[in-house]
Enzyme design. Structure first.
Site, PDB file in Angstrom:
ATOM      1  N   ASP A  12      82.849 -36.581 -28.803  1.00 55.83           N
ATOM      2  CA  ASP A  12      83.482 -37.588 -27.794  1.00 55.83           C
ATOM      3  C   ASP A  12      84.845 -38.112 -28.502  1.00 55.83           C
ATOM      4  O   ASP A  12      84.799 -38.427 -29.598  1.00 55.83           O
ATOM      5  CB  ASP A  12      82.857 -39.044 -27.510  1.00 55.83           C
ATOM      6  CG  ASP A  12      83.130 -39.228 -26.002  1.00 55.83           C
ATOM      7  OD1 ASP A  12      84.379 -39.190 -25.550  1.00 55.83           O
ATOM      8  OD2 ASP A  12      82.223 -40.152 -25.480  1.00 55.83           O
ATOM      9  N   HIS A  26      93.450 -36.680 -26.166  1.00 56.51           N
ATOM     10  CA  HIS A  26      92.511 -37.748 -26.074  1.00 56.51           C
ATOM     11  C   HIS A  26      90.889 -37.274 -26.164  1.00 56.51           C
ATOM     12  O   HIS A  26      89.861 -38.202 -26.357  1.00 56.51           O
ATOM     13  CB  HIS A  26      92.395 -38.202 -24.518  1.00 56.51           C
ATOM     14  CG  HIS A  26      93.663 -38.848 -23.834  1.00 56.51           C
ATOM     15  ND1 HIS A  26      93.481 -40.293 -23.679  1.00 56.51           N
ATOM     16  CD2 HIS A  26      94.921 -38.575 -23.688  1.00 56.51           C
ATOM     17  CE1 HIS A  26      94.666 -40.819 -23.706  1.00 56.51           C
ATOM     18  NE2 HIS A  26      95.501 -39.817 -23.590  1.00 56.51           N
TER      19      HIS A  26
HETATM   20  P1  ADQ Z   1      86.054 -40.249 -20.831  1.00 56.14           P
HETATM   21  O1  ADQ Z   1      85.340 -38.693 -21.148  1.00 56.14           O
HETATM   22  O2  ADQ Z   1      86.265 -40.370 -19.490  1.00 56.14           O
HETATM   23  O3  ADQ Z   1      87.621 -40.071 -21.600  1.00 56.14           O
HETATM   24  P2  ADQ Z   1      85.466 -42.953 -22.004  1.00 56.14           P
HETATM   25  O4  ADQ Z   1      86.410 -43.296 -23.094  1.00 56.14           O
HETATM   26  O5  ADQ Z   1      84.025 -43.265 -22.296  1.00 56.14           O
HETATM   27  O6  ADQ Z   1      85.440 -41.327 -21.593  1.00 56.14           O
HETATM   28  O7  ADQ Z   1      85.877 -43.568 -20.791  1.00 56.14           O
HETATM   29  C1  ADQ Z   1      85.359 -43.741 -19.603  1.00 56.14           C
HETATM   30  C2  ADQ Z   1      85.963 -44.882 -18.761  1.00 56.14           C
HETATM   31  O8  ADQ Z   1      85.497 -44.599 -17.477  1.00 56.14           O
HETATM   32  C3  ADQ Z   1      85.455 -46.382 -19.298  1.00 56.14           C
HETATM   33  O9  ADQ Z   1      86.512 -46.979 -19.155  1.00 56.14           O
HETATM   34  C4  ADQ Z   1      84.120 -46.678 -18.288  1.00 56.14           C
HETATM   35  O10 ADQ Z   1      84.196 -47.912 -18.119  1.00 56.14           O
HETATM   36  C5  ADQ Z   1      84.487 -45.888 -17.076  1.00 56.14           C
HETATM   37  N1  ADQ Z   1      83.223 -45.668 -16.414  1.00 56.14           N
HETATM   38  C6  ADQ Z   1      82.449 -44.543 -16.844  1.00 56.14           C
HETATM   39  N2  ADQ Z   1      81.348 -44.646 -16.003  1.00 56.14           N
HETATM   40  C7  ADQ Z   1      81.725 -45.526 -15.008  1.00 56.14           C
HETATM   41  C8  ADQ Z   1      80.902 -45.881 -13.850  1.00 56.14           C
HETATM   42  N3  ADQ Z   1      79.647 -45.475 -13.623  1.00 56.14           N
HETATM   43  N4  ADQ Z   1      81.491 -46.642 -13.162  1.00 56.14           N
HETATM   44  C9  ADQ Z   1      82.567 -47.427 -13.521  1.00 56.14           C
HETATM   45  N5  ADQ Z   1      83.406 -47.123 -14.554  1.00 56.14           N
HETATM   46  C10 ADQ Z   1      82.756 -46.114 -15.594  1.00 56.14           C
HETATM   47  C11 ADQ Z   1      88.456 -39.501 -22.234  1.00 56.14           C
HETATM   48  C12 ADQ Z   1      87.726 -39.081 -23.672  1.00 56.14           C
HETATM   49  C13 ADQ Z   1      87.237 -39.997 -24.534  1.00 56.14           C
HETATM   50  C14 ADQ Z   1      88.512 -41.089 -24.537  1.00 56.14           C
HETATM   51  C15 ADQ Z   1      89.168 -41.398 -23.447  1.00 56.14           C
HETATM   52  C16 ADQ Z   1      90.511 -42.229 -23.545  1.00 56.14           C
HETATM   53  O11 ADQ Z   1      86.621 -37.991 -23.253  1.00 56.14           O
HETATM   54  O12 ADQ Z   1      86.500 -39.711 -25.717  1.00 56.14           O
HETATM   55  O13 ADQ Z   1      87.867 -42.317 -25.014  1.00 56.14           O
HETATM   56  O14 ADQ Z   1      89.487 -40.236 -22.642  1.00 56.14           O
HETATM   57  O15 ADQ Z   1      91.153 -41.689 -24.525  1.00 56.14           O
END
Ligand code: ADQ
Length: 459
Positions: free
Chosen positions: A366, A158
């Protein structure tokens, strides 16, 4: 295809009240598990006081078997906090300066992977297909093979796969990477990650690409390809439309008092570029005085991994920085930055995305970044906002309608904010449509299906 077995560090157990899981990934994998029947195995998140954790906790829900194991405090410290989050996470996000490699932690990492394999073994049937997720479990496939399992095994990373120069800075890189050769299929987020992986094998002379996407390493043949992860696009769009009627979203709208809303949503993590983002916002306001008192930047950032010292420090730093900027550029009737340090519900989140004129997504690195995709899906087709997106997010390889920025370039990012806020409606619509069409065709269900089709092809 036989049953599907998903293995990940943490397992999203469905809520007892039947409400849907928060993430699109959990939704997609649960759908795949339900369709084929299957098992989701991982750490319960609990620490066992015993030297040897008790048996797996098994829960059956909706035709899916959830198999959860506790870990000892030493396991959690060495495998999870130690090696996964303090070596692999910083390394894969190009921050070797933050990595703290130790042999004890690495041994713990391999030990827990072996433990996972032993826990999983009694559940595996000969035609089961096994799908391992993420950097916590890179050696798991090798452990399973050593125990004699010849099932189809896939692995999906991921987070980014960095270039060879960085990978080799990790003392145990060859032992770690070896685990991937024992899979049948290795999935990365983007073509760049795949190229970096192929380049690493070549440079270290431990493998080569024998045909497009076909690799040989450690005496084994396997495939590797890019599978950009996505969201439940149509469902999220419908959800955002409905969210506008909620009283919380309406209250948020009133509180902005007609100003343009810029939104940032991230876990608190150094890879997300939050301090650079705040700085560029300040620069934007200072160099575009016409926007004073006309914009509100809302940054929503729940704490994560606060047991790791860098995260603890960051929390303090970001809060102080937001306070300093508000003090410097705010006025008696205008607080430019609102900083919320906790998680918010999906409904409010979807509504806030839709309200926002700009989705401000500027990680320093990311794997993909699902916030960027959620922001696009949540827009009103008649008056969509603009996505300002870091070129270093995997999502930038797909979302060509975004304004791409280099988050290390403060002026460039500030200029992109100005461009986004003044963009004519026709251009906004055109950029958004292209991104939305892409996301509708490439949603998380398609991602899941694509990976599993390739994993089982020729099996
Ligand atoms: P993350 O680093 O966690 O994931 P991301 O892909 O942006 O990053 O996913 C975060 C999720 O958490 C999103 O669905 C977002 O809506 C939710 N989220 C974030 N902040 C929030 C808040 N304050 N309240 C509620 N919800 C919140 C890892 C990798 C990424 C990759 C994903 C999936 O680092 O690059 O995209 O896995 O593979």
């Amino acid at each position: 295809m036989g049953r599907l077995i998903v293995v990940s560090n943490r397992v999203p157990l469905p809520a007892k009240d039947g409400s849907p899981p928060a993430g699109g990934l959990a939704v997609a994998l649960q759908a795949a598990l339900k369709e084929r029947g299957g098992i989701w195995m991982g750490w319960s998140g609990k620490t066992s006081a015993e030297a040897e954790p008790g048996p797996l906790a098994i829960e059956e829900r909706d035709a899916i078997t959830y198999a959860l194991t506790d870990l000892t405090a030493t396991d959690v410290e060495e495998y999870y906090h130690g090696f996964a989050n303090r070596v692999l996470w910083p390394l894969c996000h190009y921050r070797m300066d933050l990595a703290e490699y130790g042999r004890k932690e690495m041994a713990g990492y391999f030990r827990v992977n072996r433990f996972f394999a032993h826990r999983l073994a009694p559940l595996i049937k000969p035609d089961d297909v096994i799908w391992i997720h993420d950097y916590h479990l890179i050696p798991l496939a090798a452990e399973l093979r050593q125990m004699g399992f010849s099932n189809r095994i896939g692995f999906f990373l991921h987070i980014p796969w960095p270039p060879a120069d960085l990978v080799v800075m990790m003392p145990a890189h060859q032992e770690i990477v070896r685990g991937l050769a024992y899979c049948d299929l290795v999935g990365f987020q983007t073509d760049y990650d795949l190229q970096n992986f192929a380049g690493y094998l070549r440079r270290e002379e431990i493998g080569d690409e024998v045909g497009p996407g076909r690799f040989r390493s450690h005496g084994r043949m396997f495939r590797a390809a890019a599978y950009p992860i996505s969201i439940e696009t149509a469902a999220f769009a419908a959800f955002a439309g409905k969210a506008m009627a909620s009283s919380m979203v309406r209250k948020a709208q009133q509180s902005v008092e007609g100003r343009d809303l810029i939104i940032g949503v991230d876990r608190l993590d150094y890879s997300k570029g939050i301090t650079q983002r705040l700085e560029a916002f300040e620069r934007f306001v200072v160099t575009n005085p016409g926007y004073q008192n006309k914009v509100t930047f809302l940054q929503v950032t729940p704490k994560s991994r606060s047991e790791v010292p860098e995260y603890e420090q960051m929390q303090k730093m970001v809060a102080e920085q937001a306070g300093r900027i508000n003090g410097a550029i705010g006025t008696v009737d205008w607080v430019p930055i609102r900083y919320i340090n906790r998680s918010i519900g999906r409904n409010l989140l979807a509504g806030l995305y839709r309200l926002a004129s700009v989705g401000y997504v500027t990680p320093l690195r990311d794997g993909m970044n699902l916030v960027a995709k959620e922001y696009v899906a949540a827009q009103d087709p008649e008056k969509p906002g603009v996505l300002v997106l870091s070129r270093f997010a995997g999502a930038a390889r797909e979302l060509k309608g975004a304004l791409l920025v280099n988050p290390y370039d403060t002026e460039g990012t500030a200029n992109a904010l100005a461009k986004a806020l003044s963009m004519p409606l026709a251009e906004r619509k055109e950029r958004w449509r292209a991104m939305m069409d892409h996301l509708l065709a490439h949603d998380v269900a398609a991602w899941c299906q694509g990976f599993l089709d390739d994993l089982t092809a020729g099996a």
